[in-house]
Design an enzyme around this catalytic site. Structure first.
Site: not given
Length: 238
Positions: A16, A18
């Protein structure tokens, strides 16, 4: 966790963005509180914004203005937030650099040293994700980037993870997905991947990551490297 992988089983690693690869909380804090100042509203405490970053722009609007997604003004506020965030990223390109979490550079170097591709699957729109990666000189190193623009159903649906596997020419069962939100772990599990919960990311106090049922929980990025070292490869002595 039980030993799920051996040296020959891991073919790729997905992250992922952020809260997992990048610490972008300061950007969200700056943009959201600037909006509130424009509207003559008091700023929100930084820890509260930080804890909700992984929930994206919709969560920022709800947090700041108390609006649900069904509210008439919700979309206008969200678009305004996204516009200001995009402008902020452009300013960052001229002025400073977003932050890789401590230990991530070493983790990426180790993955590459073992000739494994790695990529990114994010719910951040492509026009916002690509400038950050280019600024950090990660765009060319990453072998896959999948954003909501590329799929019909974003995480927690596994569609974006399967698309990344196609880009990497990797079976999902031989891929690791690392994320700091329940939807990341849900998507990874649904895709048939080994999952790692990034406990160092943007996790609200009301969430218990142990309930996500990830295959491994990492307090810090270097714990991911230690885990890979223990069950997937033996790193050369430094």
């Amino acid at each position: 966790m039980d030993e799920l992988l051996d040296t020959n089983d891991i073919n790729a690693v997905l992250f992922d963005l952020d809260g997992t690869l990048l610490d972008t909380a300061d950007d969200f804090i700056h943009v959201l509180n600037a909006m509130l100042a424009e509207d003559n509203r008091p700023p929100l405490p930084s820890p509260i914004i930080r804890a909700n970053v992984s929930n994206g722009s919709r969560a920022m609007v709800t947090l700041a203005y108390g609006l649900t997604e069904s509210a008439p003004d919700f979309t206008a506020y969200r678009n305004r937030f996204l516009e200001r965030y995009a402008l902020h990223i452009e300013d960052l390109q001229r002025a400073s650099t977003p932050s890789l979490y401590t230990g991530i550079p070493e983790l990426l170097t180790a993955i590459e040293a073992h000739n494994l591709p790695w990529g990114i699957v994010t719910n951040k729109p492509r026009h916002l994700a690509e400038p950050l990666l280019e600024q950090l000189q990660l765009g060319r190193r990453s072998s896959a980037l999948v954003c909501p623009d590329d799929v019909r159903r974003s995480k927690p649906d596994p569609e974006s993870l399967w698309l990344a596997c196609e880009q990497l020419d990797c079976e999902a069962s031989r891929c690791i997905y690392i994320g700091d939100h329940k939807r990341d772990i849900d998507a990874g599990r649904s895709a048939g991947m080994t999952t790692i919960a990034a406990l160092y990311g943007f996790i609200p106090d009301t969430d218990d990551p142990l309930d996500w049922a990830a295959d491994y929980n990492a307090e810090q990025p270097d714990h991911i490297l230690e885990w890979l070292d223990d069950i997937c490869w033996q790193l050369p002595a430094q």
